[in-house]
Write a protein that holds these residues in place. Structure first.
Motif, PDB file in Angstrom:
ATOM      1  N   ASP A   1      16.664 -37.724  39.277  1.00 42.02           N
ATOM      2  CA  ASP A   1      16.541 -36.690  40.311  1.00 42.02           C
ATOM      3  C   ASP A   1      17.174 -37.208  41.609  1.00 42.02           C
ATOM      4  OD1 ASP A   1      15.897 -34.692  42.018  1.00 42.02           O
ATOM      5  OD2 ASP A   1      13.737 -34.743  41.657  1.00 42.02           O
ATOM      6  N   LYS A   2      18.460 -36.897  41.751  1.00 43.49           N
ATOM      7  CA  LYS A   2      19.208 -37.445  42.920  1.00 43.49           C
ATOM      8  C   LYS A   2      18.682 -36.907  44.238  1.00 43.49           C
ATOM      9  CE  LYS A   2      23.485 -37.777  40.496  1.00 43.49           C
ATOM     10  NZ  LYS A   2      24.812 -37.202  40.441  1.00 43.49           N
ATOM     11  N   ASP A   3      18.174 -35.676  44.222  1.00 40.08           N
ATOM     12  CA  ASP A   3      17.678 -35.077  45.475  1.00 40.08           C
ATOM     13  C   ASP A   3      16.605 -35.938  46.147  1.00 40.08           C
ATOM     14  OD1 ASP A   3      19.369 -33.029  45.152  1.00 40.08           O
ATOM     15  OD2 ASP A   3      17.870 -31.598  44.383  1.00 40.08           O
ATOM     16  N   LYS A   4      15.861 -36.638  45.281  1.00 36.81           N
ATOM     17  CA  LYS A   4      14.790 -37.468  45.842  1.00 36.81           C
ATOM     18  C   LYS A   4      15.348 -38.699  46.567  1.00 36.81           C
ATOM     19  CE  LYS A   4      10.892 -35.919  43.225  1.00 36.81           C
ATOM     20  NZ  LYS A   4       9.934 -36.152  42.161  1.00 36.81           N
ATOM     21  N   PHE A   5      16.561 -39.098  46.180  1.00 40.74           N
ATOM     22  CA  PHE A   5      17.201 -40.208  46.899  1.00 40.74           C
ATOM     23  C   PHE A   5      17.784 -39.712  48.236  1.00 40.74           C
ATOM     24  CE2 PHE A   5      17.100 -42.013  42.686  1.00 40.74           C
ATOM     25  CZ  PHE A   5      16.866 -43.355  42.932  1.00 40.74           C
TER      26      PHE A   5
ATOM     27  N   ASN B   1      16.969 -37.450  50.406  1.00 35.20           N
ATOM     28  CA  ASN B   1      16.017 -36.574  51.086  1.00 35.20           C
ATOM     29  C   ASN B   1      16.188 -36.671  52.598  1.00 35.20           C
ATOM     30  OD1 ASN B   1      14.919 -39.015  51.702  1.00 35.20           O
ATOM     31  ND2 ASN B   1      13.275 -38.884  50.214  1.00 35.20           N
TER      32      ASN B   1
ATOM     33  N   THR C   1      10.738 -41.720  44.587  1.00 32.19           N
ATOM     34  CA  THR C   1      11.628 -41.102  43.586  1.00 32.19           C
ATOM     35  C   THR C   1      11.026 -41.119  42.175  1.00 32.19           C
ATOM     36  OG1 THR C   1      12.738 -43.189  43.133  1.00 32.19           O
ATOM     37  CG2 THR C   1      13.675 -41.820  44.882  1.00 32.19           C
ATOM     38  N   GLN C   2      10.001 -41.913  41.983  1.00 30.84           N
ATOM     39  CA  GLN C   2       9.402 -42.120  40.650  1.00 30.84           C
ATOM     40  C   GLN C   2      10.435 -42.640  39.642  1.00 30.84           C
ATOM     41  OE1 GLN C   2       7.968 -38.494  41.517  1.00 30.84           O
ATOM     42  NE2 GLN C   2       6.735 -39.820  42.794  1.00 30.84           N
ATOM     43  N   GLU C   3      11.503 -43.199  40.168  1.00 29.35           N
ATOM     44  CA  GLU C   3      12.551 -43.724  39.296  1.00 29.35           C
ATOM     45  C   GLU C   3      12.120 -45.110  38.812  1.00 29.35           C
ATOM     46  OE1 GLU C   3      15.113 -42.654  37.897  1.00 29.35           O
ATOM     47  OE2 GLU C   3      16.305 -44.396  37.398  1.00 29.35           O
TER      48      GLU C   3
ATOM     49  N   THR D   1      10.882 -46.809  47.657  1.00 31.09           N
ATOM     50  CA  THR D   1      11.805 -45.897  46.971  1.00 31.09           C
ATOM     51  C   THR D   1      11.258 -45.520  45.596  1.00 31.09           C
ATOM     52  OG1 THR D   1      13.544 -47.111  48.076  1.00 31.09           O
ATOM     53  CG2 THR D   1      14.243 -45.578  46.386  1.00 31.09           C
ATOM     54  N   THR D   2      10.713 -46.508  44.902  1.00 34.93           N
ATOM     55  CA  THR D   2      10.159 -46.235  43.566  1.00 34.93           C
ATOM     56  C   THR D   2       9.025 -45.218  43.666  1.00 34.93           C
ATOM     57  OG1 THR D   2      10.659 -48.523  43.056  1.00 34.93           O
ATOM     58  CG2 THR D   2       9.299 -47.355  41.463  1.00 34.93           C
TER      59      THR D   2
ATOM     60  N   TRP E   1      17.058 -39.999  54.223  1.00 37.39           N
ATOM     61  CA  TRP E   1      18.428 -40.469  54.011  1.00 37.39           C
ATOM     62  C   TRP E   1      19.364 -39.891  55.082  1.00 37.39           C
ATOM     63  CZ3 TRP E   1      23.330 -38.601  52.901  1.00 37.39           C
ATOM     64  CH2 TRP E   1      24.249 -39.545  52.421  1.00 37.39           C
TER      65      TRP E   1
END
Lengths: 296, 344
Positions: free
Chosen positions: B229-233, B235, B291-293, B287-288, B238
């Motif tokens: 989910d790039k949008d979460k990066f 945001n 973004t839950q990445e 960030t984790t 950013w």
């Protein structure tokens, strides 16, 4: 001509401080700027020294203004570092003008009577001492023009005399042109050779000290042994004289030759005990000029 | 101009405070070296103490690079007070009536304070190196590369000193530039973290996605099911942090200076003097969380991602260019204001 300003205007926002001022200062002048507080004297001095830029108008310099140190100035307060001694302050001005330190620093301090202040910080000086240091800084590098705004402010009577003598000496011996303002008109009249009268941002009159002295009718006041007989004799000889009582004196109006008066008295056996002439002074002249302007 | 430069340097030379600050800056790294040496001696209890080359290099950098944290703060206090005296005591009027132009007055003030700032940095670096060399840790400047890195930090300090000088020249009240300058320095840490948190750009995230998907595929998962989910990066944060990172050198502190806490870990791996600087968000806990990445890629994989690591040489060049540009911006904008300033 050493400085000629034409059509000087200065505005602060909507407020007009200078209104089309013209000034001509000749080399060797001691030019006295006379005017009440807020008339625009300091603004003119700031413009002359480059501290301010006029809103409109032009200044021509009869000397190389771009060369460092051609203008010495003491405008408003003395510009000195409060945490430095008198000598250090002078040294800073030497550096400011690109001059090398030499014995003239001590000479300058002696000239203004600050040679014994040692390491005392200028911030601890009296107002008079600060004024004198400010004048010394303005004099560094033998400027062509010295611009001094109220330089005798805060000086004691002895200090005033010393500064006056110093300025006259600089003017006569070194040919330095001086522009000076002061509220002490009697002092200014002893110094200045030319005057500019400023009122409400306008230059209302420029004249020489001779013009002022001869502006009004001269009056000679004589004390003598037999005033009534003397008055009659003077009238008979065509002088416009009159008698003033208590104490009895004879006054003569107009320009007269003192020797003629003395001869009349001597021939009549009258003894003259006191004789003095009264001329228009700067204060009277100022009141006349400004009063005329205010009522014009 | 030469006259005014001589004037400004003579004033600095005659200022006791300027010498005291220079002395303190030269002493600080020595104290740091001595303190750490005493701790090591205490911990080792007289046993032979050996230090690896990597550790020595790390400690040398630690001892010399901290000028970046100290020097701006003392300059924030010193420069506005020093320059402001010209207004308070009115000596600036003597400069104008003498016939100097405003550009000359402005230029001499800026050049002299920038030189003083450089002198403080050099004093810190020099004594830090000498003390480090004498200490049990030894000095290792990585064949001179460390000095180039220190030079980049110094350029940034010089740009900051220009800002402080400009503030003092355009604001007559002495207290206001001091407050503004101190606030500016106090914001360094936050600004640096904010900037470096968002150092990455779209291209890097795209390349990360490509390599990540490849790895997920290799692991037997379906990449489509684990779409990034790039949008979460990219945001709201950013859009604030990234321009700060790109346009300013606010990130220097986080990218160049190692925190003193890492010294407590005391193992060779953590005490690295790196030749590459990470510019990816994947090791950051924040960030984790946002973004839950999941961190699918290890450091070795991340090094294959375009823009995830940047060589120190490139980073230095970027910061040097920004320092020079900001110096020019501070100077130009400052002069535009000073030119019209009422100086009495």
């Amino acid at each position: 001509m050493i400085l000629k300003a034409t059509g000087l205007c200065k505005n602060y926002g909507s407020k007009q401080i200078l209104k089309d001022v013209n000034i001509t200062i000749n080399k060797g002048d001691i030019y006295g700027l006379v005017g009440r507080n807020g008339a625009g004297k300091t603004t003119i001095m700031r413009i002359m020294t480059g501290l301010q830029v006029p809103t409109k108008g032009n200044i021509e310099y009869g000397y190389e203004r771009g060369r460092l140190g051609t203008t010495g100035a003491l405008v408003e307060l003395p510009s000195i570092y409060a945490n430095k001694s008198a000598e250090e302050n002078i040294k800073f001005q030497y550096l400011n003008l690109g001059l090398k330190f030499d014995d003239s620093i001590k000479e300058l301090l002696t000239l203004v009577g600050l040679e014994n202040t040692g390491n005392k910080k200028a911030g601890k000086f009296s107002l008079g001492m600060r004024q004198r240091l400010g004048i010394a800084i303005a004099m560094v590098g033998d400027p062509e023009v010295l611009v001094l705004d109220e330089p005798i402010n805060g000086l004691d009577p002895q200090g005033i005399i010393e500064v006056r003598d110093l300025l006259i000496k600089l003017n006569r011996e070194k040919g330095i042109t001086i522009v000076i303002s002061s509220h002490i008109l009697s002092e200014l009249s002893k110094l200045a050779t030319r005057f500019g009268f400023i009122e409400d941002g306008k230059m209302i009159r420029e004249c020489t000290s001779y013009d002022i002295e001869h502006a009004g009718e001269k009056l000679m006041i004589i004390k003598s042994s037999n005033v009534q007989e003397f008055n009659a004799l003077l009238n008979a000889n065509g002088f416009k004289s009159e008698l003033i009582s208590n104490p009895d004196k004879v006054t003569i109006h107009g320009e007269v030759d003192i020797i003629d008066i003395a001869m009349i008295a001597k021939n009549a056996g009258i003894k003259i005990t006191d004789l003095r002439t009264v001329e228009t002074d700067l204060e009277e002249f100022y009141v006349d000029v400004v009063g005329g302007m205010n009522h014009g | 101009m030469v006259e005014l430069l001589k004037f400004e340097f003579y004033r600095l030379y005659k200022s006791k405070l300027s010498w005291i600050i220079l002395g303190v800056m030269a002493l600080l790294p020595v104290l740091a070296v001595v303190a750490l040496s005493l701790i090591v001696l205490y911990v080792s209890r007289g046993q032979d103490f050996e230090i690896e080359a990597e550790q020595s290099r790390f400690l040398t950098w630690l001892f010399i690079s901290y000028f970046y944290k100290w020097v701006p703060m003392v300059l924030a206090l010193f420069i506005p007070l020093f320059v402001g005296r010209d207004y308070r005591d009115g000596f600036i009027r003597n400069k104008l009536t003498a016939g100097h132009t405003r550009m000359q007055i402005f230029g001499a003030a800026v050049i002299s304070k920038a030189t003083y700032a450089a002198a403080l940095c050099i004093a810190y670096i020099t004594t830090g190196l000498i003390a480090s060399f004498i200490s049990p840790f030894g000095a290792d400047i990585n064949g001179g590369e460390m000095l180039v890195r220190a030079f980049s930090l110094m350029l940034s300090v010089i740009a900051t000193s220009v800002l402080f000088t400009v503030l003092a020249l355009i604001i007559k009240n002495r207290a206001v530039p001091v407050i503004l300058s101190v606030l500016f320095v106090m914001s360094f840490g936050v600004a640096s973290t904010l900037a470096t948190t968002f150092a990455y750009d779209h291209a890097m995230i795209n390349d990360y996605e490509r390599i990540r998907d490849k790895k997920i595929d290799k692991m037997g998962y379906d990449p489509d099911e684990m779409e990034l989910d790039k949008d979460k990066f990219f945001n709201f944060g950013w859009y604030i942090g990234h321009p700060i990172f790109v346009m300013t050198n606010a990130g220097m502190q986080d990218e160049f200076i190692t925190g003193t806490t890492s010294i407590m870990i005391l193992n060779a791996e953590s005490l690295q003097y790196s030749d590459e600087i990470p510019r990816h968000p994947f090791n950051s806990l924040v960030t984790t969380l946002v973004t839950q990445e999941m961190n699918f890629l290890d450091e070795k994989d991340l090094k294959k991602v375009d823009g995830a690591y940047v060589s120190v040489g490139t980073v230095e060049l970027q910061y040097n260019i920004k320092s020079v540009l900001w110096t020019a911006v501070y100077f130009g904008a400052g002069y535009a204001l000073f030119r019209k300033k009422n100086v009495f």
